[in-house]
Design an enzyme around this catalytic site. Structure first.
Site, short mmCIF file in Angstrom:
data_model
loop_
_atom_site.label_atom_id
_atom_site.label_comp_id
_atom_site.label_asym_id
_atom_site.label_seq_id
_atom_site.Cartn_x
_atom_site.Cartn_y
_atom_site.Cartn_z
N ILE A 13 0.81 -1.22 0.00
CA ILE A 13 0.00 0.00 0.00
C ILE A 13 0.84 1.26 0.00
O ILE A 13 0.30 2.38 -0.06
CB ILE A 13 -0.97 0.03 1.20
CG1 ILE A 13 -0.21 -0.13 2.52
CG2 ILE A 13 -2.04 -1.03 1.07
CD1 ILE A 13 -1.08 -0.02 3.76
N GLY A 14 2.16 1.12 0.06
CA GLY A 14 3.01 2.31 0.04
C GLY A 14 4.46 1.96 -0.21
O GLY A 14 4.94 0.90 0.21
N GLY A 16 8.53 3.80 -0.46
CA GLY A 16 9.36 4.95 -0.17
C GLY A 16 10.83 4.58 -0.32
O GLY A 16 11.17 3.41 -0.60
N GLY A 17 11.69 5.57 -0.14
CA GLY A 17 13.11 5.32 -0.27
C GLY A 17 13.66 4.40 0.80
O GLY A 17 14.69 3.76 0.61
N MET A 18 12.98 4.34 1.95
CA MET A 18 13.48 3.54 3.06
C MET A 18 12.69 2.27 3.28
O MET A 18 13.18 1.34 3.94
CB MET A 18 13.46 4.36 4.36
CG MET A 18 14.35 5.57 4.34
SD MET A 18 14.16 6.55 5.85
CE MET A 18 14.72 5.37 7.08
N ALA A 19 11.46 2.20 2.78
CA ALA A 19 10.60 1.10 3.21
C ALA A 19 9.51 0.80 2.18
O ALA A 19 9.23 1.60 1.29
CB ALA A 19 9.95 1.45 4.55
N VAL A 21 5.44 -0.55 2.58
CA VAL A 21 4.38 -0.76 3.55
C VAL A 21 3.34 -1.70 2.96
O VAL A 21 2.89 -1.52 1.82
CB VAL A 21 3.70 0.57 3.95
CG1 VAL A 21 2.64 0.30 5.03
CG2 VAL A 21 4.74 1.56 4.46
N LYS A 36 5.39 -2.29 7.97
CA LYS A 36 6.45 -1.57 7.26
C LYS A 36 7.72 -2.40 7.25
O LYS A 36 8.25 -2.79 8.30
CB LYS A 36 6.70 -0.21 7.91
CG LYS A 36 7.81 0.60 7.27
CD LYS A 36 7.76 2.06 7.69
CE LYS A 36 6.61 2.78 7.06
NZ LYS A 36 6.72 4.26 7.20
N ASP A 128 11.08 13.95 9.71
CA ASP A 128 10.58 13.75 8.35
C ASP A 128 9.08 14.03 8.28
O ASP A 128 8.31 13.24 7.72
CB ASP A 128 10.88 12.32 7.88
CG ASP A 128 10.70 12.15 6.37
OD1 ASP A 128 10.72 13.18 5.65
OD2 ASP A 128 10.54 11.02 5.90
#
Length: 341
Positions: A13-14, A16-19, A21, A36, A128
């Site tokens: 569902i998501g 990002g640069g780090m994770a 989700v 996550k 952040d």
């Protein structure tokens, strides 16, 4: 379906640069959670990295507050850290940015500042803050996510580097001192709040026309941001001045606490909207706002530092329960502008 510990992964569902989700189901309690996966903290040459991250994340993410996303568990699976947290189906604030009324924006800022006020008690700086990290509840309030990825500033105040060596934060919302790897504090998150407030009221973020991340960072460090009322003349001048105080480059001259920021914003909101403003503050998807369900005042906690006394504070400021008697009170007279701290 893939299983990670006691969780069954349903859908991503998501990203990002780090994770990444996932929507997941916790098998033993049969409930949906947001899971996550933090692959950035998986380092073959440093097996202890994931454990160190989890130890730090548990400290920063153990806070309990109505405006902070609840974290159920931190754990490691096959060397990769995971965070299981409550799942908020309505997603982030991002689709609402530029579409909210003044009352709704004030409600978002109250909830956000209440969460930051609570984090200050634990010495935690989020680092952040952005609309994507503000999640909307079914009741139309907001909760701040990813405090667990923040690092307690009592551990290392100079900088927080990820496993790939980049400073945590999003350039559009990053304070100058964070971009320059200087000492951080509550004032660092307040700069991000100022950027978000600017974006919500003006309709675009400062330096939004700049394309590259590094160029955005350099502009935040070196260039003054045009006051909100000069970009959008319909914005109240005192409200614009409040945003300006959050966007001061020098941390020592910026507002120093979330409580102070709300103390100065609240009388402006009361002057503009009256004491019943929370009736229109929920983030609802229909055009009709239930009159009997005003937004619940966000709870602030007393802190050790001194804060200014607001010009026209609401009587229900310290209460998380809505007091109908307060909502029946007559609207206050216009408040005088607060002098800069």
């Amino acid at each position: 379906m893939k299983k990670v510990g006691r969780y069954e992964l349903l859908d991503p569902i998501g990203y990002g640069g780090m994770a990444v989700v996932y929507l997941a189901r916790q098998l033993d309690l049969d409930r949906r959670v947001a899971l996550k996966e933090l692959r950035v903290f998986q380092a073959p040459d440093d097996p202890a990295l994931a454990e160190r991250f989890l130890r730090e994340a548990r400290m920063a993410g153990s806070m309990s507050h109505p405006n902070i996303v609840t974290v159920h568990e931190y754990f490691k699976h096959e060397g990769t850290p995971y965070i299981a947290m409550e799942y908020l189906e309505r997603g982030s604030l991002r689709p609402w940015v530029g579409q909210m009324t003044v009352a709704q924006t004030a409600g978002v800022l109250e909830g956000l500042l209440a969460a930051l006020d609570h984090a200050e008690r634990y010495g935690v700086v989020h680092r952040d803050l952005k609309p994507e990290n503000l999640l909307v509840t079914d009741q139309g309030q907001i909760k701040v996510a990813d405090f667990g990825i923040a690092k307690a500033r009592t551990m290392n105040t100079n900088s927080f580097l990820t496993a790939v060596g980049t400073t945590v934060g999003t350039p559009t919302y990053m304070a100058p001192e964070q971009a320059m790897a200087q000492e951080l504090g509550p004032y660092t998150d307040l700069y991000s709040v100022g950027v978000m407030a600017y974006e919500m009221f003006v309709g675009r973020a400062p330096f939004g026309e700049t394309e590259t991340p590094m160029a955005i960072i350099l502009r935040h460090v070196n260039e003054q941001i045009a006051p909100a009322h000069t970009v959008s003349p319909t914005i109240d001048r005192e409200l614009s001045d409040w945003i300006d105080k959050l966007l001061i480059k020098a941390p020592s001259q910026r507002m120093q606490s979330a409580e102070q920021a709300w103390d100065e914003l609240e009388p402006i909101v009361l002057r503009l909207l009256g004491s019943r403003w929370r009736r229109e503050a929920r983030l609802v998807t229909t055009t009709e706002q239930p009159a009997a369900r005003p937004l619940t005042p966000a709870p602030f906690t007393a802190t050790e530092h001194e804060t200014p006394v607001p010009v026209a504070p609401s009587d229900d400021f310290d209460s998380f329960a809505w007091d109908p008697a307060v909502d029946q009170a007559p609207d206050p007279q216009p408040a005088a502008a607060q002098p800069p701290p």
